[in-house]
Motif scaffolding. Sequence first.
Motif, PDB file in Angstrom:
ATOM      1  N   LYS A   1       1.417   4.561 -10.003  1.00 28.00           N
ATOM      2  CA  LYS A   1       2.552   4.147  -9.174  1.00 28.00           C
ATOM      3  C   LYS A   1       2.292   4.430  -7.697  1.00 28.00           C
ATOM      4  O   LYS A   1       2.636   3.631  -6.835  1.00 28.00           O
ATOM      5  N   LYS A   2       1.663   5.569  -7.425  1.00 21.42           N
ATOM      6  CA  LYS A   2       1.346   5.928  -6.041  1.00 21.42           C
ATOM      7  C   LYS A   2       0.352   4.926  -5.437  1.00 21.42           C
ATOM      8  O   LYS A   2       0.515   4.493  -4.294  1.00 21.42           O
ATOM      9  N   ARG A   3      -0.677   4.552  -6.205  1.00 20.36           N
ATOM     10  CA  ARG A   3      -1.648   3.566  -5.722  1.00 20.36           C
ATOM     11  C   ARG A   3      -0.978   2.216  -5.491  1.00 20.36           C
ATOM     12  O   ARG A   3      -1.235   1.545  -4.494  1.00 20.36           O
ATOM     13  N   GLU A   4      -0.093   1.837  -6.412  1.00 19.44           N
ATOM     14  CA  GLU A   4       0.619   0.566  -6.289  1.00 19.44           C
ATOM     15  C   GLU A   4       1.508   0.560  -5.048  1.00 19.44           C
ATOM     16  O   GLU A   4       1.557  -0.421  -4.304  1.00 19.44           O
TER      17      GLU A   4
ATOM     18  N   SER B   1       1.101   2.422  -2.338  1.00 16.10           N
ATOM     19  CA  SER B   1       0.233   2.404  -1.155  1.00 16.10           C
ATOM     20  C   SER B   1      -0.268   0.999  -0.872  1.00 16.10           C
ATOM     21  O   SER B   1      -0.285   0.548   0.278  1.00 16.10           O
ATOM     22  N   ALA B   2      -0.672   0.293  -1.921  1.00 15.61           N
ATOM     23  CA  ALA B   2      -1.157  -1.077  -1.746  1.00 15.61           C
ATOM     24  C   ALA B   2      -0.042  -1.972  -1.212  1.00 15.61           C
ATOM     25  O   ALA B   2      -0.264  -2.803  -0.325  1.00 15.61           O
ATOM     26  N   GLN B   3       1.161  -1.779  -1.730  1.00 17.03           N
ATOM     27  CA  GLN B   3       2.293  -2.574  -1.267  1.00 17.03           C
ATOM     28  C   GLN B   3       2.594  -2.284   0.210  1.00 17.03           C
ATOM     29  O   GLN B   3       2.860  -3.199   0.983  1.00 17.03           O
ATOM     30  N   ASN B   4       2.515  -1.014   0.606  1.00 19.35           N
ATOM     31  CA  ASN B   4       2.747  -0.647   2.004  1.00 19.35           C
ATOM     32  C   ASN B   4       1.699  -1.270   2.929  1.00 19.35           C
ATOM     33  O   ASN B   4       2.016  -1.684   4.039  1.00 19.35           O
ATOM     34  N   ILE B   5       0.474  -1.324   2.460  1.00 18.26           N
ATOM     35  CA  ILE B   5      -0.592  -1.941   3.259  1.00 18.26           C
ATOM     36  C   ILE B   5      -0.297  -3.424   3.450  1.00 18.26           C
ATOM     37  O   ILE B   5      -0.384  -3.956   4.561  1.00 18.26           O
ATOM     38  N   VAL B   6       0.073  -4.096   2.376  1.00 19.93           N
ATOM     39  CA  VAL B   6       0.365  -5.535   2.461  1.00 19.93           C
ATOM     40  C   VAL B   6       1.547  -5.774   3.383  1.00 19.93           C
ATOM     41  O   VAL B   6       1.508  -6.674   4.236  1.00 19.93           O
ATOM     42  N   LEU B   7       2.599  -4.986   3.243  1.00 20.89           N
ATOM     43  CA  LEU B   7       3.772  -5.150   4.113  1.00 20.89           C
ATOM     44  C   LEU B   7       3.416  -4.857   5.564  1.00 20.89           C
ATOM     45  O   LEU B   7       3.878  -5.546   6.471  1.00 20.89           O
ATOM     46  N   GLY B   8       2.587  -3.834   5.787  1.00 21.62           N
ATOM     47  CA  GLY B   8       2.149  -3.503   7.143  1.00 21.62           C
ATOM     48  C   GLY B   8       1.333  -4.610   7.762  1.00 21.62           C
ATOM     49  O   GLY B   8       1.484  -4.933   8.947  1.00 21.62           O
TER      50      GLY B   8
END
Length: 146
Positions: free
Chosen positions: A111-114, A116-123
């Motif tokens: 969940k943490k990796r998911e 983080s990946a979502q935050n990168i995409v949104l960023g």
Amino acid sequence: MADLSRGDVIDGLVKALKPYGAFVEVGGMSGLLHISQISMDRIVDLEKVLQPGQKIKCMIIDHDKVNGRIALSTKTLEPEPGDMIRDPDRVYDMADETARIYLEKQEAERKKREESAQNIVLGLGDALDDLGSSDKSSDNLDSLLS
């Protein structure tokens, strides 16, 4: 075997030892307990840890249903690193609880990796929006640096 999946704790019977690990019979088929998956501590002499005919508990860490192969681990069931070498009965007695804790940690990490990946995409999306909203006259090096 169709009912078994990754993360299940199962009873098995050691059938054969090889230099690279043990073959364990589970549910009518043989699975590999690779030497690197027996304990967190290094195994020097496999015969001091496992014997053919020995009953063990292990976790399914991979299940290739198409080819009928399963990979097993007792390392994931160790309450403390090295317990499989020092006190395998403790490992087997605590297997279900240790497996539950292990799987909860794995899920939390996933969940943490998911996230983080979502935050990168949104960023990245926000950064691209910012680039698109600036007018071309301010697109010189001085305005980017200030």
